[in-house]
Design an enzyme around this catalytic site. Structure first.
Site, PDB file in Angstrom:
ATOM      1  N   LYS A 228     -30.205 -39.068  27.617  1.00 43.97           N
ATOM      2  CA  LYS A 228     -29.396 -37.750  27.855  1.00 43.97           C
ATOM      3  C   LYS A 228     -28.588 -37.627  29.204  1.00 43.97           C
ATOM      4  CE  LYS A 228     -29.789 -32.635  27.446  1.00 43.97           C
ATOM      5  NZ  LYS A 228     -30.862 -31.617  27.476  1.00 43.97           N
ATOM      6  N   HIS A 247     -39.828 -25.527  30.035  1.00 42.45           N
ATOM      7  CA  HIS A 247     -40.065 -26.369  28.930  1.00 42.45           C
ATOM      8  C   HIS A 247     -41.173 -27.343  29.466  1.00 42.45           C
ATOM      9  CE1 HIS A 247     -36.585 -28.605  30.265  1.00 42.45           C
ATOM     10  NE2 HIS A 247     -37.176 -29.495  29.740  1.00 42.45           N
ATOM     11  N   ASP A 249     -41.339 -31.555  28.354  1.00 45.50           N
ATOM     12  CA  ASP A 249     -40.625 -32.366  27.455  1.00 45.50           C
ATOM     13  C   ASP A 249     -41.622 -32.874  26.165  1.00 45.50           C
ATOM     14  OD1 ASP A 249     -38.651 -32.431  29.246  1.00 45.50           O
ATOM     15  OD2 ASP A 249     -39.159 -34.292  30.124  1.00 45.50           O
ATOM     16  N   HIS A 303     -41.115 -27.388  33.415  1.00 43.30           N
ATOM     17  CA  HIS A 303     -39.995 -27.480  34.574  1.00 43.30           C
ATOM     18  C   HIS A 303     -38.812 -26.745  33.913  1.00 43.30           C
ATOM     19  CE1 HIS A 303     -39.776 -30.926  31.899  1.00 43.30           C
ATOM     20  NE2 HIS A 303     -38.317 -31.139  32.101  1.00 43.30           N
TER      21      HIS A 303
END
Length: 361
Positions: A228, A247, A249, A303
């Site tokens: 990404k 969030h 991962d 994070h």
């Protein structure tokens, strides 16, 4: 100056006494943050969907004046036992660490950054050639990734595509310009696989497993490397906006290259901290699947990313993901009467669907 938002257009208006004169109207789709940023250069406001609630706003929630120095681990260390302990401790107590002397040449990282930056500098029409479609799934150029409460949006555009293994790569979603894009990404992917294999080995040994077991539990050589590129353009109100909301991962591991602009924050001890970057380091996030495999011994890091008023921030995370149909659950050797299973075993594609749509796992 006031900013009015319609469904597909941004209209700037200036109020003069009791009369409203239309100053400028640009027929620009609002879905690309890069386009919105270009209209926001000389103003101190932005569309309301980018303004976070007070309990999320960086100006209010960041512990200012303190930069978090997360563990920095030298992968060239000759003492493997010590290296395993350092990585296991970081994964257990931080969920995040940086690695140096990782074996990826500086030139390979520089080229990765260069070609990704050039792609986002292309005209909008050229970028839209590889835009996401309903059929493309996560791959392609886009803006919105997941459901957000109250319709809020992150100040970021992105590009997703898979870089390994060969059977899952679809070059349709790789930019054709700049011409060196493919070569740079293939070289980086080749070098990154060596790093990730070592990290899986050390994490596996760190919970008392054989070195190969953790990687095998998430798909072995079928593990998918999903790149990404995050593009966070200058933001008129970085005190109110976020690039990506808080969030963890979904992946097993995320291995990230940032550009020079600070933006990563980690939640720790009740506060949000800026993370201090180490030159030429890779930033490693423990993801949900490693937490699940380890039955909670390793912790996925919570994070988020902030944005900058003057500078463009970019980052290149690679998410190491199990194949969609692969089932992931706590490794049986790590489950017993004293430490019962804390997580469900489920197909990775089902885990992703629930998380992106804010559904219970």
């Amino acid at each position: 100056m006031r900013l009015y938002i319609t469904e597909t257009r941004i209209v700037w208006e200036i109020r003069k006494s009791e009369k409203i004169d239309t100053y400028r109207e640009r027929k620009m789709e609002v879905d690309r943050v890069q386009a919105i940023a270009s209209l926001s250069k000389n103003v101190d406001t932005m569309p309301s969907e980018f303004i976070r609630s007070e309990d999320e706003q960086p100006a209010i929630t960041t512990l200012h004046g303190v930069v978090l120095e997360v563990p920095v681990i030298d992968l060239s260390h000759s003492d493997e036992e010590k290296l395993v302990k350092l990585i296991a401790d970081a994964a257990q107590n931080w969920g995040l660490f940086q690695v140096v002397n990782h074996g990826i040449p500086d030139e390979a990282i520089s080229k990765l950054i260069e070609v990704g930056t050039k792609f986002f500098e292309l005209p909008k029409e050229e970028k839209e050639v590889i835009a996401k479609t309903p059929e493309s799934g996560i791959e392609g150029y886009g803006t919105i990734l997941q459901t957000e409460i109250d319709g809020k949006r992150g100040w970021v555009d992105h590009l997703f595509h898979k870089i390994w293994p060969p059977p899952v790569i679809n070059h349709k979603y790789w930019p054709k310009n700049p011409p060196s894009y493919r070569e740079a990404n293939e070289e980086y992917a080749k070098k990154l696989r060596e790093v990730s294999d070592n990290l899986f080995k050390y994490l596996s040994l760190g919970v008392g497993l054989e070195g190969h077991e953790m990687k095998e539990a998430v798909g072995g050589d079928d593990l998918i490397y999903l790149l990404k590129i995050n593009y966070y353009p200058p933001c008129p109100r970085p005190d109110l906006a976020l690039g990506v909301v808080a969030h963890t991962d979904m992946s097993t591991l995320t291995i990230l290259v940032p550009n020079e602009v600070q933006g990563l924050q980690v939640y720790r001890d009740g506060y949000w901290y800026n993370v201090k970057y180490v030159p030429n380091a890779l930033i490693v996030h423990i993801g949900d699947q490693i937490e699940i495999l380890s039955n909670g011994k390793y912790k996925a890091v919570l994070h988020r990313t902030t944005v900058n008023k003057e500078k463009t921030r970019m980052s290149w995370p690679v998410f190491l993901e199990p194949p969609p149909e692969h089932e992931v659950g706590p490794i049986s050797k790590l489950v017993n009467e004293e430490n019962p299973s804390k997580y469900k075993t489920k197909k990775y594609k089902d885990y992703v669907y629930c998380k992106l749509n804010k559904l219970p796992q």
